[in-house]
Design a protein around this motif. Structure first.
Motif, PDB file in Angstrom:
ATOM      1  N   LEU B  68      -2.996  40.482 -25.960  1.00 23.62           N
ATOM      2  CA  LEU B  68      -1.938  42.224 -25.380  1.00 23.62           C
ATOM      3  C   LEU B  68      -2.751  43.111 -24.425  1.00 23.62           C
ATOM      4  O   LEU B  68      -3.717  43.365 -24.199  1.00 23.62           O
ATOM      5  CB  LEU B  68      -2.496  42.857 -27.039  1.00 23.62           C
ATOM      6  N   PHE B  70      -1.937  46.542 -22.936  1.00 21.80           N
ATOM      7  CA  PHE B  70      -1.778  47.753 -22.413  1.00 21.80           C
ATOM      8  C   PHE B  70      -1.896  48.870 -21.172  1.00 21.80           C
ATOM      9  O   PHE B  70      -3.406  48.681 -21.049  1.00 21.80           O
ATOM     10  CB  PHE B  70      -1.602  48.845 -23.789  1.00 21.80           C
ATOM     11  N   PRO B  88       1.358  38.560 -20.894  1.00 22.59           N
ATOM     12  CA  PRO B  88       2.813  39.943 -20.427  1.00 22.59           C
ATOM     13  C   PRO B  88       1.356  40.957 -20.605  1.00 22.59           C
ATOM     14  O   PRO B  88       0.698  41.932 -21.438  1.00 22.59           O
ATOM     15  CB  PRO B  88       3.347  39.797 -21.891  1.00 22.59           C
ATOM     16  N   LEU B  89       2.255  41.969 -19.200  1.00 17.83           N
ATOM     17  CA  LEU B  89       2.200  43.255 -19.271  1.00 17.83           C
ATOM     18  C   LEU B  89       2.663  44.918 -19.874  1.00 17.83           C
ATOM     19  O   LEU B  89       4.059  44.565 -19.767  1.00 17.83           O
ATOM     20  CB  LEU B  89       1.610  43.658 -18.219  1.00 17.83           C
TER      21      LEU B  89
END
Lengths: 272, 272
Positions: B68, B70, B88-89
């Protein structure tokens, strides 16, 4: 610009509102020319409470400037109620929670944060213990258990050691002692005796003579302690000490406590 | 669940990463059954630095669990570079900055936060002054300028006054003194003399006898000070004192310092 009426900003949360405020303020920083009037509504956990907040938002929307509303509420019904406001809502959970769920392949509990209590209890207790430790070891007050410190901040008086110490303790649970460099330390090429064996954990703070003098003037106006000459001397000696012992250093006049804390943590992480 | 490998979590920022961490962790709280391994990359201000971080992200993406990520970066080129990662950002700025710009009818400067220095300098200085004040007035140490306090936290020893004081000072710039209730105060129906005229600013902390005894045992094992009997007595007397003088109260065993600080601020805001 300054004649424009302030933009009303609302932070809504089912918990303390810290996330909504932090993220919202990070965005507002991008608009340095505007004026904001902030209001926080924390602990919105029922639909009833959400309805009251919506009434306040809608009243504000009738004013001259469209309000900005930042929200982090996890509970679906509360969120739906808040979205009934005529104000556009910037909901940090809305999109992101679903994306995180997608990436993790897990459904979030969608409960208000307070219902989980203090999050990670062990981490929480460590932070509280670190605050106690920081206060006991502020300004070289206690040399007891100095070797329990993860980090020892050293520097002349009023260089910003104390706030940085508190920030590291409270936010990161790091055990920080701070140790002031005084008169006799400046005459010596060695580190002060209590920290000599702990050099690897030392981090030196410095500032500009002008800034140091200004801060000291506030405390002891007109004293030689606050004189530009004295401040210049102490900073020069302190910096020589840091260099001589290869102690990493930061200039507190150029950085906030948040920035300094981040750099300090990164420094020690890379070492260990 | 606990046998699953931890989810790698990355926080990326062109500043300290505090916003990315705060928001990211607020989201992660919704997944209490998962295990996370956090890493922070602060101060990513050049495309070059972004490229290095992307290499690390992509290496992590080759592992067993999708990471993950962020991110809060305001600089467009840095952001574009980070988005080249296969991970995925979750970019808190991406969508939100445009929405805020739309609502405000102003373009954001899109500069890394550190380039604006400390944000609101006056607010920053107030926070630092509040930390100094809090330390000077911790545990009733100094009665000097007690009337400069916005809030006076009172309560028996080890009820959580100190961490709450520090949090209010450091995060909110509130001048907080804390004043311990001791032996002689419990025999008296009056408030302790130094705070008597300042009743309107007092806020009482309490906790459960079991919790208080546990915390005191850590400090002075086997002492009468730490006995359940003594703790029960002190808390009962303190609570009677709060009731008798209509002093608002919180139970620190049930709330985090963040929650308590929020409630305390709201209480005094509603009064003033």
């Amino acid at each position: 610009m300054s004649e424009q009426p302030p933009v009303p900003v609302f932070f809504l949360s089912d918990s303390t509102g810290i996330s909504a405020e932090t993220m919202g303020n990070a965005l507002l920083l991008q608009f340095p020319d505007l004026h904001f009037e902030r209001r926080l509504f924390p602990f919105i956990v029922t639909v009833e409470e959400a309805r009251k907040v919506v009434a306040i938002l809608d009243a504000a929307a009738a004013g001259p400037v469209t309000p900005l509303v930042f929200s982090t509420t996890a509970v679906t019904e509360v969120r739906q109620e808040l979205h009934k406001s005529v104000c556009p809502l910037i909901d940090f959970f809305d999109l992101h929670l679903e994306r995180v769920e997608g990436i993790l392949g897990h459904k979030g509990v969608r409960l208000a944060a307070r219902l989980h209590g203090m999050g990670d209890v062990r981490r929480y207790n460590a932070r509280m213990a670190a605050v106690e430790y920081a206060i006991e070891h502020d300004d070289g007050q206690s040399l007891r258990a100095l070797d329990k410190a993860d980090v020892i901040l050293i520097g002349p008086s009023r260089c910003g050691k104390t706030p940085t110490t508190m920030y590291l303790a409270l936010q990161h649970g790091v055990f920080v002692a701070n140790y002031p460099l005084v008169e006799e330390d400046f005459d010596d090429a060695e580190l002060p005796r209590p920290v000599r064996a702990l050099r690897e954990r030392c981090f030196g703070l410095t500032t500009t003579p002008a800034r140091l003098s200004q801060v000291r003037q506030e405390r002891r106006p007109g004293s030689s302690y606050a004189s530009l000459e004295r401040c210049t001397y102490e900073l020069r000696r302190a910096e020589a000490l840091y260099r001589g012992h290869r102690i990493p250093t930061l200039d507190s006049s150029a950085k906030s406590v948040e920035e300094m804390s981040t750099v300090i943590l990164q420094t020690f992480k890379q070492r260990s």
